[in-house]
Design an enzyme around this catalytic site. Sequence first.
Site, PDB file in Angstrom:
ATOM      1  N   THR A 184      26.740 -17.500 -20.384  1.00  0.00           N
ATOM      2  CA  THR A 184      27.059 -16.243 -20.015  1.00  0.00           C
ATOM      3  C   THR A 184      28.653 -17.067 -19.058  1.00  0.00           C
ATOM      4  O   THR A 184      29.129 -16.656 -18.468  1.00  0.00           O
ATOM      5  CB  THR A 184      25.821 -15.648 -19.027  1.00  0.00           C
ATOM      6  OG1 THR A 184      24.695 -16.567 -18.159  1.00  0.00           O
ATOM      7  CG2 THR A 184      25.300 -14.709 -19.616  1.00  0.00           C
ATOM      8  N   ASP A 185      28.380 -18.676 -18.938  1.00  0.00           N
ATOM      9  CA  ASP A 185      29.196 -18.887 -18.066  1.00  0.00           C
ATOM     10  C   ASP A 185      30.317 -19.275 -18.443  1.00  0.00           C
ATOM     11  O   ASP A 185      31.018 -18.592 -17.526  1.00  0.00           O
ATOM     12  CB  ASP A 185      28.888 -20.419 -17.420  1.00  0.00           C
ATOM     13  CG  ASP A 185      28.936 -21.378 -18.262  1.00  0.00           C
ATOM     14  OD1 ASP A 185      29.275 -21.120 -19.370  1.00  0.00           O
ATOM     15  OD2 ASP A 185      28.525 -22.146 -18.070  1.00  0.00           O
ATOM     16  N   GLY A 195      19.413 -31.353 -23.586  1.00  0.00           N
ATOM     17  CA  GLY A 195      19.668 -30.006 -23.362  1.00  0.00           C
ATOM     18  C   GLY A 195      19.755 -29.909 -21.070  1.00  0.00           C
ATOM     19  O   GLY A 195      19.596 -28.715 -20.231  1.00  0.00           O
ATOM     20  N   SER A 244      21.544 -31.298 -19.438  1.00  0.00           N
ATOM     21  CA  SER A 244      22.891 -32.119 -19.106  1.00  0.00           C
ATOM     22  C   SER A 244      23.325 -33.563 -18.423  1.00  0.00           C
ATOM     23  O   SER A 244      23.556 -33.706 -16.940  1.00  0.00           O
ATOM     24  CB  SER A 244      23.627 -30.990 -17.989  1.00  0.00           C
ATOM     25  OG  SER A 244      24.075 -29.680 -18.081  1.00  0.00           O
ATOM     26  N   SER A 249      25.156 -35.362 -19.755  1.00  0.00           N
ATOM     27  CA  SER A 249      26.666 -35.436 -19.780  1.00  0.00           C
ATOM     28  C   SER A 249      27.422 -35.663 -18.211  1.00  0.00           C
ATOM     29  O   SER A 249      28.339 -35.934 -18.009  1.00  0.00           O
ATOM     30  CB  SER A 249      27.223 -35.145 -20.965  1.00  0.00           C
ATOM     31  OG  SER A 249      26.782 -33.690 -21.365  1.00  0.00           O
ATOM     32  N   GLU A 267      35.323 -33.036 -18.830  1.00  0.00           N
ATOM     33  CA  GLU A 267      34.054 -32.468 -19.176  1.00  0.00           C
ATOM     34  C   GLU A 267      35.078 -31.902 -21.349  1.00  0.00           C
ATOM     35  O   GLU A 267      34.500 -32.704 -22.085  1.00  0.00           O
ATOM     36  CB  GLU A 267      33.216 -32.422 -19.592  1.00  0.00           C
ATOM     37  CG  GLU A 267      32.143 -33.318 -18.440  1.00  0.00           C
ATOM     38  CD  GLU A 267      30.664 -32.617 -18.162  1.00  0.00           C
ATOM     39  OE1 GLU A 267      29.565 -32.097 -19.386  1.00  0.00           O
ATOM     40  OE2 GLU A 267      30.545 -32.747 -17.266  1.00  0.00           O
ATOM     41  N   ASP A 307      26.503 -26.618 -15.220  1.00  0.00           N
ATOM     42  CA  ASP A 307      26.022 -27.826 -15.613  1.00  0.00           C
ATOM     43  C   ASP A 307      26.312 -28.579 -13.991  1.00  0.00           C
ATOM     44  O   ASP A 307      26.118 -28.757 -13.101  1.00  0.00           O
ATOM     45  CB  ASP A 307      26.315 -28.441 -16.554  1.00  0.00           C
ATOM     46  CG  ASP A 307      25.919 -27.863 -18.126  1.00  0.00           C
ATOM     47  OD1 ASP A 307      24.849 -26.646 -17.672  1.00  0.00           O
ATOM     48  OD2 ASP A 307      26.153 -27.976 -18.942  1.00  0.00           O
TER      49      ASP A 307
HETATM   50  C1  GLA Z   1      25.834 -26.289 -22.146  1.00  0.00           C
HETATM   51  C2  GLA Z   1      26.929 -25.560 -20.917  1.00  0.00           C
HETATM   52  C3  GLA Z   1      26.747 -24.991 -20.252  1.00  0.00           C
HETATM   53  C4  GLA Z   1      26.387 -23.490 -20.730  1.00  0.00           C
HETATM   54  C5  GLA Z   1      25.640 -23.395 -21.309  1.00  0.00           C
HETATM   55  C6  GLA Z   1      24.657 -22.615 -21.758  1.00  0.00           C
HETATM   56  O1  GLA Z   1      24.821 -26.477 -21.179  1.00  0.00           O
HETATM   57  O2  GLA Z   1      27.807 -27.506 -20.488  1.00  0.00           O
HETATM   58  O3  GLA Z   1      28.683 -24.547 -18.818  1.00  0.00           O
HETATM   59  O4  GLA Z   1      27.424 -22.813 -21.239  1.00  0.00           O
HETATM   60  O5  GLA Z   1      25.535 -24.911 -22.472  1.00  0.00           O
HETATM   61  O6  GLA Z   1      24.546 -20.960 -21.320  1.00  0.00           O
END
Ligand code: GLA
Length: 376
Positions: free
Chosen positions: A35-36, A118, A120, A122, A154, A165
């Site tokens: 959604t972001d 998953g 984050s 990075s 990024e 993130d």
């Molecule tokens: C990754 C992206 C985020 C977001 C998610 C999905 O983590 O870095 O910005 O889009 O996927 O919600």
Amino acid sequence: MKLITDIAQHHRRTYGPEDVMIKSPGRANIIGEHTDYNDGFVLPFAIDKAIYMLVNKSKTNSSEIHAYNINQTESFTDKNETSFCRYFSAVIQSFKNRSLSVSSYNVTFGGDLPIGAGVSSSSAISCGFVAAINDIEAHDLSKIEMLEIAVEAERGVGVEGGIMDQFSIINGKSAFALCLDCRDNSWSEIPCKLGNYTFCLINTGVEHNLAETEYNTRARTCAEALRMIMDRDGEVSGFRDISFNHLSYLELPHRNRVEHVITENQRVMEAIQALETDDIIALGEILSASHVSLRDKYEVSCPESDYIVDYLTGQEYAMGSRMMGGGFGGSVIAIIKTEQLDKTIEPLTELYKQRFEKEIHYFPVSPEQGLTVITV
Ligand code: GLA
């Protein structure tokens, strides 16, 4: 703590005393997935697993980066688009793009944040390095400026991602989830107490690199869908103006992708209400509904995540679960009764190994303080 002091000692032995040391955590997301970058809502928090990074100015014009966990050192003078160095060189580039002074640096980083899970890693690296340069060069950047630099870096590495993130890593607060409205970047802190329950992350062991997955395709499909709707309805100026009524303007897969985003935004609001009323049962159901939508409408899950979610769905002490993050692997987030955590997940470990010939790793998470300068 031992790991942190080992990383610090390694840096000091190799490069001398650091100019700054940063703790940069990973993030979990309760709900609000994909959604972001669609102007929607997210509800993430910073976790207690982190990257620790020591940085000092280099006396040469080349930066040297040591990845402690894999005992590998790489260096670069200008751009570097290979290995873990690409995040560091992209951050330097985004400082340069803003005409902010930068030099070259010696860096040691490592920690207990799993890579490719998953959570984050990075972004933890990028945000950590932005904060280190900000400190060393005395730029006095605001959090939002740091966020923008990390996001741009990024994107330079190839992921057309949103800001969830980096936002949660920089702004994380102990005991609170952060509700970010990505339409205008306003946000609020949501108390996050689960009583006898805990959030648990279960790493599928399927490493994903978002730049190589369908992530960017999903972002582009949503942007196309928005344009198609705007062409037919002048009242729509952004993704958040889209309602169920607009779905009939779209064909598949666009219709499904947009439907996920609309319903996921609603689920974020419902999840906040569930947290505010301590309704763990409702919160669990909302998470599980999110998984179904991510699996069937947004199509970003994978057999391993589905297997874990299916298994947990039948478990007495698991209240709900869903794939978390970009998808195609990474981790599942689940709500499980704290006392029954091991008892609930242990049997899955064996079944999972038989089915996928892979180990799962799991750990409880709770909202923690975001990125900080530390001393050890
Ligand atoms: C990754 C992206 C985020 C977001 C998610 C999905 O983590 O870095 O910005 O889009 O996927 O919600």
